[in-house]
Write a protein that holds these residues in place. Structure first.
Motif, PDB file in Angstrom:
ATOM      1  N   GLY A 154     133.386 152.421  42.831  1.00  0.00           N
ATOM      2  CA  GLY A 154     132.060 151.824  42.861  1.00  0.00           C
ATOM      3  C   GLY A 154     132.094 150.353  42.512  1.00  0.00           C
ATOM      4  O   GLY A 154     132.968 149.610  42.948  1.00  0.00           O
ATOM      5  N   SER A 155     131.153 149.917  41.671  1.00  0.00           N
ATOM      6  CA  SER A 155     131.051 148.507  41.317  1.00  0.00           C
ATOM      7  C   SER A 155     130.617 148.379  39.868  1.00  0.00           C
ATOM      8  O   SER A 155     130.048 149.313  39.292  1.00  0.00           O
ATOM      9  CB  SER A 155     130.026 147.808  42.221  1.00  0.00           C
ATOM     10  N   PRO A 156     130.858 147.206  39.244  1.00  0.00           N
ATOM     11  CA  PRO A 156     130.448 147.027  37.843  1.00  0.00           C
ATOM     12  C   PRO A 156     128.947 147.191  37.634  1.00  0.00           C
ATOM     13  O   PRO A 156     128.513 147.666  36.593  1.00  0.00           O
ATOM     14  CB  PRO A 156     130.903 145.594  37.531  1.00  0.00           C
ATOM     15  N   SER A 157     128.158 146.813  38.629  1.00  0.00           N
ATOM     16  CA  SER A 157     126.702 146.878  38.455  1.00  0.00           C
ATOM     17  C   SER A 157     126.144 148.282  38.648  1.00  0.00           C
ATOM     18  O   SER A 157     125.134 148.647  38.035  1.00  0.00           O
ATOM     19  CB  SER A 157     126.013 145.921  39.436  1.00  0.00           C
ATOM     20  N   HIS A 158     126.785 149.101  39.487  1.00  0.00           N
ATOM     21  CA  HIS A 158     126.253 150.431  39.793  1.00  0.00           C
ATOM     22  C   HIS A 158     127.068 151.568  39.196  1.00  0.00           C
ATOM     23  O   HIS A 158     126.656 152.714  39.237  1.00  0.00           O
ATOM     24  CB  HIS A 158     126.173 150.614  41.315  1.00  0.00           C
TER      25      HIS A 158
END
Length: 346
Positions: A154-158
């Motif tokens: 995924g990603s750091p924000s999600h």
């Protein structure tokens, strides 16, 4: 063969507006399903009325269409880059469908809408978890495994894809309460959070330096509360929200027209219920404090340490954030010592 055009890969998905309808990719999957696949997907008694309308998009038909999507996904292999891309796009579309079902709120809702939203949301989350399983099962020696790992991260924000799936399942638990689902179904929904490792290290969304899931990775403003639900305190609150039926016997005893009438009875009863729960924390988890909802405007402060409730109550009126104490005590008024008097001689 690609099922549909990619919307976005979760790992690099930009923030998007709240979903306004069923993702186009869902329709492409349904249209590409064979009659035999559709028939097999709709054998569930809850989907008996779907056969005539499954080809039509809409919130009412979303549970049926997701049942077909699930059948297609189970039958599909992931052995080529194109098939992997199709699986990633499918998961992204299904997360978008879940966010749409979660946020769908017409001015004049049709009868049974809450039940429909719950059914659709529950099926969507299940598809995502199955998709995660299929990607995690790819042999590490294959070139596809590295691409799959990036997508799963995924990603750091999600957060990771599992973080987003766990947030999806947490929201399903809230929808089950809103739909007044049977107690056994609410327990089943809660069980998903455990069986899918949502409360274990590496499985649950974490607040360790990242924002957590937001709109299931789609930046949906409507579902920002899911990030809070994914926090330790939020998970505890969501658990209480999903078990309001258990707590109702306590509020029946201790409340009158929404106001606390017997705080001691309410606290004793509610704390007894909460202490019987299998809490979603390990002994190594940090201390957690939360105000568990008992009724609108009434909450129960609790403290969990090393995976067990160490402090509970007293129940409070309003939304005050009160830190519970391990043993509530009643302050005593100190007495003033008296000085003995010397009897006087008559």
């Amino acid at each position: 063969m690609l099922w549909f055009v990619a919307l976005a890969v979760v790992a690099v998905a930009p923030a998007a507006a709240p979903p306004q309808g069923e993702p186009a990719g869902i329709g492409r999957v349904v249209r590409g399903a064979s009659p035999a696949t559709v028939e097999a997907a709709l054998t569930d008694t809850a989907l008996e009325g779907c056969r005539a309308s499954v080809k039509s998009a809409g919130i009412d038909n979303l549970p049926c269409r997701l049942a077909v999507v699930a059948a297609q996904a189970r039958a599909a292999k992931v052995t080529t880059a194109a098939e992997l891309k199709a699986r990633q796009d499918l998961i992204t579309d299904v997360l978008a469908a879940a966010a749409w079902a979660s946020s769908y709120a017409p001015v004049q809702p049709a009868p049974g809408l809450r039940r429909t939203r719950l059914d659709a949301h529950k099926r969507a989350c299940a598809i995502v978890f199955e998709g995660i399983g299929s990607l995690e099962a790819l042999p590490s020696s294959t070139p596809l495994a590295a691409t799959a790992r990036t997508f799963l991260a995924g990603s750091p924000s999600h957060g990771s894809l599992r973080d987003q799936a766990c947030a999806c399942a947490t929201r399903t638990a809230s929808l089950a309460v809103g739909a007044d689902a049977p107690t056994d179904e609410q327990a089943e929904v809660q069980g998903v959070l455990t069986t899918q490792r949502c409360f274990m290290a590496g499985g649950a969304p974490s607040t360790g330096g990242r924002k957590g899931p937001e709109g299931f990775g789609l930046g949906s403003a409507v579902t920002k509360d899911l990030a809070a639900e994914a926090s330790p305190a939020g998970r505890l609150i969501a658990m209480a929200e999903g078990r309001q039926l258990e707590l109702s016997r306590c509020t029946d005893k201790g409340l009158e027209k929404g106001v606390i009438k017997d705080a001691a009875k309410l606290t004793t009863c509610a704390c007894g219920v909460v202490k019987r729960w299998a809490l979603p924390f390990a002994k190594s988890d940090p201390r957690v404090e939360a105000n568990l909802p008992l009724a609108p405007g009434v909450s129960l402060p609790v403290v969990v340490e090393a995976g067990v409730v160490t402090s509970c109550g007293p129940a409070i009126q309003g939304t005050a954030t009160k830190t519970p104490t391990k043993t509530p005590t009643t302050p005593t008024t100190p007495t003033t010592p008296t000085t003995p008097t010397t009897p006087t001689t008559p």
